[in-house]
Design a protein around this motif. Structure first.
Motif, short mmCIF file in Angstrom:
data_model
loop_
_atom_site.label_atom_id
_atom_site.label_comp_id
_atom_site.label_asym_id
_atom_site.label_seq_id
_atom_site.Cartn_x
_atom_site.Cartn_y
_atom_site.Cartn_z
N ASN A 392 0.84 -1.20 0.00
CA ASN A 392 0.00 0.00 0.00
C ASN A 392 0.88 1.26 0.00
O ASN A 392 0.54 2.26 -0.63
CB ASN A 392 -0.92 0.02 1.22
N LEU A 393 1.99 1.17 0.71
CA LEU A 393 2.95 2.27 0.68
C LEU A 393 3.54 2.41 -0.72
O LEU A 393 3.75 3.53 -1.20
CB LEU A 393 4.06 2.02 1.71
N HIS A 394 3.78 1.29 -1.39
CA HIS A 394 4.29 1.32 -2.75
C HIS A 394 3.31 2.02 -3.69
O HIS A 394 3.71 2.80 -4.57
CB HIS A 394 4.57 -0.10 -3.25
N VAL A 395 2.01 1.76 -3.50
CA VAL A 395 0.99 2.43 -4.33
C VAL A 395 1.03 3.93 -4.09
O VAL A 395 0.95 4.73 -5.04
CB VAL A 395 -0.41 1.86 -4.03
N SER A 396 1.16 4.35 -2.83
CA SER A 396 1.25 5.77 -2.51
C SER A 396 2.44 6.41 -3.22
O SER A 396 2.34 7.52 -3.76
CB SER A 396 1.38 5.98 -0.99
N ILE A 397 3.57 5.71 -3.22
CA ILE A 397 4.77 6.23 -3.87
C ILE A 397 4.55 6.34 -5.38
O ILE A 397 4.90 7.36 -6.00
CB ILE A 397 5.98 5.33 -3.55
N LEU A 398 3.98 5.31 -5.97
CA LEU A 398 3.76 5.32 -7.43
C LEU A 398 2.83 6.46 -7.84
O LEU A 398 3.07 7.15 -8.84
CB LEU A 398 3.19 3.98 -7.87
N GLN A 399 1.76 6.66 -7.08
CA GLN A 399 0.85 7.75 -7.40
C GLN A 399 1.54 9.10 -7.28
O GLN A 399 1.34 9.99 -8.10
CB GLN A 399 -0.37 7.70 -6.48
N HIS A 400 2.39 9.24 -6.27
CA HIS A 400 3.09 10.51 -6.09
C HIS A 400 4.11 10.76 -7.19
O HIS A 400 4.43 11.91 -7.51
CB HIS A 400 3.78 10.54 -4.73
N LEU A 401 4.60 9.69 -7.80
CA LEU A 401 5.51 9.83 -8.94
C LEU A 401 4.77 10.22 -10.21
O LEU A 401 5.39 10.54 -11.23
CB LEU A 401 6.27 8.52 -9.18
N GLY A 402 3.43 10.19 -10.15
CA GLY A 402 2.63 10.60 -11.29
C GLY A 402 1.95 9.48 -12.04
O GLY A 402 1.36 9.70 -13.09
N LEU A 403 2.00 8.26 -11.51
CA LEU A 403 1.38 7.13 -12.18
C LEU A 403 -0.08 7.00 -11.74
O LEU A 403 -0.40 7.14 -10.55
CB LEU A 403 2.11 5.82 -11.86
N GLU A 404 -0.94 6.73 -12.69
CA GLU A 404 -2.36 6.53 -12.39
C GLU A 404 -2.60 5.05 -12.12
O GLU A 404 -3.06 4.30 -12.98
CB GLU A 404 -3.22 7.03 -13.54
N VAL A 405 -2.25 4.62 -10.91
CA VAL A 405 -2.43 3.22 -10.51
C VAL A 405 -3.16 3.18 -9.18
O VAL A 405 -3.04 4.08 -8.35
CB VAL A 405 -1.06 2.50 -10.39
N ASP A 406 -3.93 2.12 -9.00
CA ASP A 406 -4.64 1.91 -7.74
C ASP A 406 -4.16 0.67 -7.01
O ASP A 406 -4.61 0.39 -5.89
CB ASP A 406 -6.15 1.78 -7.99
N ALA A 407 -3.27 -0.10 -7.66
CA ALA A 407 -2.82 -1.34 -7.05
C ALA A 407 -1.40 -1.65 -7.49
O ALA A 407 -0.97 -1.27 -8.59
CB ALA A 407 -3.76 -2.49 -7.43
N PHE A 408 -0.69 -2.34 -6.62
CA PHE A 408 0.63 -2.87 -6.95
C PHE A 408 0.89 -4.03 -6.02
O PHE A 408 0.76 -3.90 -4.80
CB PHE A 408 1.72 -1.81 -6.79
#
Length: 421
Positions: A392-408
Motif C-alpha cells: 500500500n505504501l508502494h501504491v502511494s509512492i507510485l501515485q506521487h511519482l505521477g502514475l495513475e495506478v490503484d494497485a501494486f
C-alpha cells in the motif's frame, strides 16, 4: 477570465515543430488538478540483516513521539520523514530469501517454485521512461540486488563505486568511445536476429505461445528504445562533478566505506540528473568490520538471541550505517533545484525485509520514508497483529511519482495516514 496560454496555441497553423520555451502563462494556475510536478526521483535502500526495532520504533504514534536512539541521527530532518511500524508483505516468508520480495511483494520467496514479479522501481521506470543517461542504478554490497524485471529476473548490480563513477563521469578515450558505439550496434544486430526468428515462429505456435511472444516483442521494443537512448547519450559529454574518482576499499570487511561510496555515487547521479531511479542493497559480511567496539561480524550479531553484549555491538554497527543514510539525506536537502531541494524531489524508501533478524521474522518490518513532497514528521503505527500490506505504501509512492495506478502487488490502495503536501 483570461484563458491559460498553451504551447499548442502557438503551434496551431504554424506548420512547424519548433519547441517554445516554457512561459509563466503556460503553467497551470494555482489549484489546478493539472499542476505538473518537477523531476521526481525514487531511491530504495534496504539492509538485509534487519534493524533492531526496539532502538528504532517510537512508543507513541502521531507527531509528538520521542526520538529513539536510531532516530537521533535524523533529528534535524524530523519534518522530512515518516517512520512506520506494523507493515508487512502478506505471504512473504522465508527468512533471508525475503529480500527478493522487498520491492515486489511476491509470495513465498523461499519456495522451490518461487517466481518473482516486477519491482517497484522497474514498474515506475517502465511507465515513466525517464530521459536520463542511465535509466536506473542497481547497487549492492554483497552481489544481490533489489530490482527485478517484469518477467521475474533479478537485475545484476554494481558493487564498485569506481566502476560507476567512470561510467557516469569519466570521458573515455576515442578508442573506448568507438568500442562503446560498436557494442551498441552489436546489440542491435543480436536483437534484430532474435526478433526475426521470433516473428517467423509467430504463425506456427498456439495461443499461449503467441501470448509469450507478444510479451517478448514488448520487451524488444523497450530494448530498442534503450539502445537508441544509449546511442544518443554516448555522443554527449558527461557531466563534471567536484568529486575525486573513488578508490574502492581493499579490506573486504570494510563495508561501511563501501556503503558510503555507493551512497555518494547515488547522490552525484541524482544531482547531475544522470538517473532518477536507484536501488541499493546493503548486507553484512561474515567478518568483523573495522569499527571500534565491534569484535564480531554483523550477521552473527543480528542473531543476537537477546544477548546484551551482542545487541550492544549490533547497535554500534547499525548506528554507523544510519549516520551514513542521514548524511546522504542531508546532502540531498542541501542541494537546490529550481526552487526546491533535491530531497523535496526525491522519495527515499529505507528499511529491511526482516522485522526481527534474530528469528528471521518477516512481519512488522522497519520502514522509513524520506522527502519526496510527502507530509512527514509522524510515526504511523499499525496493528502489529494485523499488518496492512507494505505494498500500500508502494501504491502511494507510485501515485506521487505521477502514475495513475490503484494497485501494486498485494497493495490494493494507498497507505492510510500518508498524504502529500
Amino acid at each position: 477570465m483570461k484563458a491559460q496560454l498553451t504551447r499548442r496555441t502557438f503551434l496551431k497553423g504554424s506548420g512547424t515543430l519548433l519547441a517554445l520555451p516554457l512561459l509563466e502563462a503556460m503553467l497551470p494556475r494555482a489549484g489546478s488538478a493539472a499542476a505538473a510536478p518537477g523531476k521526481r526521483r525514487l531511491v530504495c535502500i534496504a539492509t538485509g540483516l534487519g534493524l533492531h526495532t526496539p532502538f528504532l520504533s517510537p512508543e507513541q504514534a502521531g507527531r509528538d513521539y520521542t526520538l529513539t536512539p536510531y532516530l537521533e541521527p535524523f533529528a534535524h530532518l524530523r519534518n522530512e520523514f515518516t517512520i512506520f511500524s506494523g507493515l508487512s508483505h502478506p505471504l512473504v516468508d522465508g527468512g533471508h530469501s525475503s529480500e527478493s520480495s522487498f520491492l515486489t511483494g511476491a509470495a513465498h520467496p523461499g519456495a522451490v517454485s518461487f517466481r518473482n514479479t516486477i519491482s517497484l522501481d522497474q514498474f515506475a521506470i517502465e511507465k515513466l521512461q525517464p530521459d536520463t543517461r542511465v535509466p536506473f542504478l542497481t547497487l549492492s554490497q554483497g552481489g544481490l540486488g533489489l530490482s527485478w524485471t517484469r518477467s521475474g529476473v533479478r537485475i545484476p548490480t554494481e558493487e564498485r563505486a569506481s566502476n560507476l563513477f567512470a561510467q557516469l563521469f569519466l570521458e573515455g578515450s576515442e578508442s573506448e568511445k568507438r568500442e562503446q558505439m560498436q557494442n551498441i550496434q552489436d546489440g542491435r544486430s543480436i536483437m534484430d536476429a532474435s526478433l526475426d526468428r521470433a516473428k517467423r515462429l509467430q504463425n506456427r505456435v498456439g495461443p499461449r505461445d503467441r501470448e509469450t511472444l507478444d510479451q517478448y516483442f514488448t520487451s524488444v521494443r523497450d530494448v530498442e528504445r534503450r539502445l537508441g537512448a544509449a546511442e544518443d547519450w554516448a555522443k554527449r559529454p558527461k557531466p563534471k562533478v567536484d568529486y575525486a574518482p573513488p578508490k574502492d576499499p581493499t579490506v573486504p570487511s570494510d563495508f561501511i566505506t563501501r556503503h558510503k561510496l555507493l551512497l555518494d555515487m547515488v547522490r552525484l547521479a541524482l544531482q547531475t540528473d544522470s538517473t532518477r531511479f536507484a536501488t541499493v542493497f546493503f548486507n553484512g559480511s561474515s567478518v568483523a568490520p573495522p569499527i571500534e567496539g565491534v569484535t564480531s561480524d554483523w550477521h552473527n550479531l543480528s542473531h543476537h538471541g537477546r544477548n546484551p553484549e551482542k545487541i550492544s555491538q549490533l547497535k554500534i554497527i547499525e548506528l554507523t550505517d544510519l549516520h551514513l543514510i542521514a548524511d546522504f539525506l542531508t546532502a540531498l536537502k542541501d542541494t537546490k533545484e529550481e526552487g526546491e531541494t533535491l530531497l523535496d524531489r526525491t522519495t527515499v524508501l529505507y528499511g529491511s525485509n526482516l522485522g526481527n533478524a534474530s528469528s528471521h521474522d518477516t512481519r512488522n518490518l522497519p520502514m522509513m520514508l524520506f522527502g519526496g513532497g510527502f507530509k512527514h514528521g509522524q510515526h504511523l503505527k499499525f496493528d502489529p497483529e494485523k499488518n496492512p500490506p507494505l505494498a500500500n505504501l508502494h501504491v502511494s509512492i507510485l501515485q506521487h511519482l505521477g502514475l495513475e495506478v490503484d494497485a501494486f502487488a498485494s497493495g490494493k490502495g494507498t497507505l492510510t495516514g500518508l498524504s502529500t503536501v
